[in-house]
Design a protein around this motif. Sequence first.
Motif, PDB file in Angstrom:
ATOM      1  N   UNK A   1       0.846  -1.197   0.000  1.00  0.00           N
ATOM      2  CA  UNK A   1       0.000   0.000   0.000  1.00  0.00           C
ATOM      3  C   UNK A   1       0.885   1.252   0.000  1.00  0.00           C
ATOM      4  N   UNK A   2       0.736   2.065  -1.060  1.00  0.00           N
ATOM      5  CA  UNK A   2       1.535   3.277  -1.212  1.00  0.00           C
ATOM      6  C   UNK A   2       0.612   4.488  -1.138  1.00  0.00           C
ATOM      7  N   UNK A   3       0.928   5.409  -0.256  1.00  0.00           N
ATOM      8  CA  UNK A   3       0.094   6.578  -0.045  1.00  0.00           C
ATOM      9  C   UNK A   3       0.522   7.772  -0.880  1.00  0.00           C
ATOM     10  N   UNK A   4      -0.456   8.394  -1.533  1.00  0.00           N
ATOM     11  CA  UNK A   4      -0.239   9.655  -2.239  1.00  0.00           C
ATOM     12  C   UNK A   4      -1.588  10.298  -2.501  1.00  0.00           C
ATOM     13  N   UNK A   5      -1.627  11.631  -2.464  1.00  0.00           N
ATOM     14  CA  UNK A   5      -2.846  12.344  -2.811  1.00  0.00           C
ATOM     15  C   UNK A   5      -2.760  12.959  -4.192  1.00  0.00           C
ATOM     16  N   UNK A   6      -1.726  12.585  -4.958  1.00  0.00           N
ATOM     17  CA  UNK A   6      -1.458  13.196  -6.254  1.00  0.00           C
ATOM     18  C   UNK A   6      -1.861  12.280  -7.411  1.00  0.00           C
ATOM     19  N   UNK A   7      -2.834  12.677  -8.241  1.00  0.00           N
ATOM     20  CA  UNK A   7      -3.161  11.872  -9.425  1.00  0.00           C
ATOM     21  C   UNK A   7      -1.960  11.697 -10.349  1.00  0.00           C
TER      22      UNK A   7
ATOM     23  N   UNK B   1       5.036  15.100   8.297  1.00  0.00           N
ATOM     24  CA  UNK B   1       4.941  14.261   9.491  1.00  0.00           C
ATOM     25  C   UNK B   1       3.725  13.338   9.428  1.00  0.00           C
ATOM     26  N   UNK B   2       2.589  13.901   9.020  1.00  0.00           N
ATOM     27  CA  UNK B   2       1.359  13.119   8.944  1.00  0.00           C
ATOM     28  C   UNK B   2       1.497  11.972   7.958  1.00  0.00           C
ATOM     29  N   UNK B   3       2.066  12.259   6.808  1.00  0.00           N
ATOM     30  CA  UNK B   3       2.174  11.221   5.769  1.00  0.00           C
ATOM     31  C   UNK B   3       3.147  10.127   6.173  1.00  0.00           C
ATOM     32  N   UNK B   4       4.312  10.519   6.662  1.00  0.00           N
ATOM     33  CA  UNK B   4       5.284   9.509   7.082  1.00  0.00           C
ATOM     34  C   UNK B   4       4.773   8.741   8.298  1.00  0.00           C
TER      35      UNK B   4
ATOM     36  N   UNK C   1       1.899   7.659   8.741  1.00  0.00           N
ATOM     37  CA  UNK C   1       1.014   6.569   8.299  1.00  0.00           C
ATOM     38  C   UNK C   1       1.781   5.255   8.153  1.00  0.00           C
ATOM     39  N   UNK C   2       3.090   5.367   7.872  1.00  0.00           N
ATOM     40  CA  UNK C   2       3.904   4.153   7.741  1.00  0.00           C
ATOM     41  C   UNK C   2       4.100   3.512   9.108  1.00  0.00           C
ATOM     42  N   UNK C   3       4.512   4.317  10.086  1.00  0.00           N
ATOM     43  CA  UNK C   3       4.726   3.802  11.442  1.00  0.00           C
ATOM     44  C   UNK C   3       3.445   3.226  12.025  1.00  0.00           C
ATOM     45  N   UNK C   4       2.290   3.801  11.639  1.00  0.00           N
ATOM     46  CA  UNK C   4       1.005   3.323  12.141  1.00  0.00           C
ATOM     47  C   UNK C   4       0.547   2.052  11.436  1.00  0.00           C
ATOM     48  N   UNK C   5       1.283   1.621  10.408  1.00  0.00           N
ATOM     49  CA  UNK C   5       0.924   0.412   9.687  1.00  0.00           C
ATOM     50  C   UNK C   5      -0.203   0.588   8.688  1.00  0.00           C
TER      51      UNK C   5
END
Length: 313
Positions: free
Chosen positions: A125-131, A154-157, A159-163
């Motif tokens: 799962x890869x997070x991004x808000x960019x189309x 900080x918020x985006x990174x 998300x990784x630590x939070x699993x």
Amino acid sequence: MTTPVRPTLRLGTRASALAVTQSGMIADRLRTECDVDVELVTISTEGDRSSAPLASMGGQGVFVAALREALVRGDVDLAVHSLKDLPTSADPRLTVAAIPRREDPRDVLVARDGLTLGELPQGARIGTGSPRREAQLRALGLGVEVVGIRGNVDTRIGRIAAGEVDGVLLARAGLLRLGRADEATEVIDPLQMLPAPGQGALACECRVDDDATIQLLQRLDDGDTRAAVTAERSLLATLEAGCSAPVGALAEIAEGDHGDELWLRAVVGDVSGSPTIRLSATGLPSEAAAVGERLAVEMLAEGADALMAVASS
């Protein structure tokens, strides 16, 4: 006879850590290179107050409108924007008096366990808000799942630590300015993922009739950076695409046989990853706007407008 004391310049900035850091860099340069006092004034923007996807908020301009209005009202004397957030349509009341030397425009991956894109397992799962990032990531055919996220670094990174995700895609320029570049697990080659037009560059904007501030800011302007981003933003404007469109572009100045040349690469994609249109063009740095317009016209002829229409529907 005493020299008149210039009043303190009020610099408008968003309140995020990255925005304040970027604005602080410009303030420091003005203090040291122009011998003026600068005060940072934080301003809340629509993009900061909402967690909705940028496209649903109108896309381009949501991070700069409040700063621009503060400028026009005279609440601040200049504002510093991430250039990629600035609408391509000019505001006749304002002028971008300086575009300082650009930071690294490339995207990066920050992933768990130090993984690179090629090392991510199927279904990661890869997070991004960019189309734009989503379209190019899917085009690589890695079999990853794209998760829509927004927020500061900080918020985006976090998300990784939070699993919640296995990795996130970010702009390297932001990490460099925050002193966090070592957190990136891969710097992504533009051959795989072209950045957003203007990514890594800052825009120093002031009122068009404020000659004194314009003259100060012009000392910070970098000609090569201005030419490169002018080409990228001309392409974006001709495509009639905003910052939420799946458009990537990168212009670079290189030495050619007859002097400096500008090389512009661009991509228009679909968030599904297919189809994708990739083209390039070259020209003189002094003709940057024309190079961007010409390449956009070629991409429209290849069907770029249809791809962008699907993306916005």
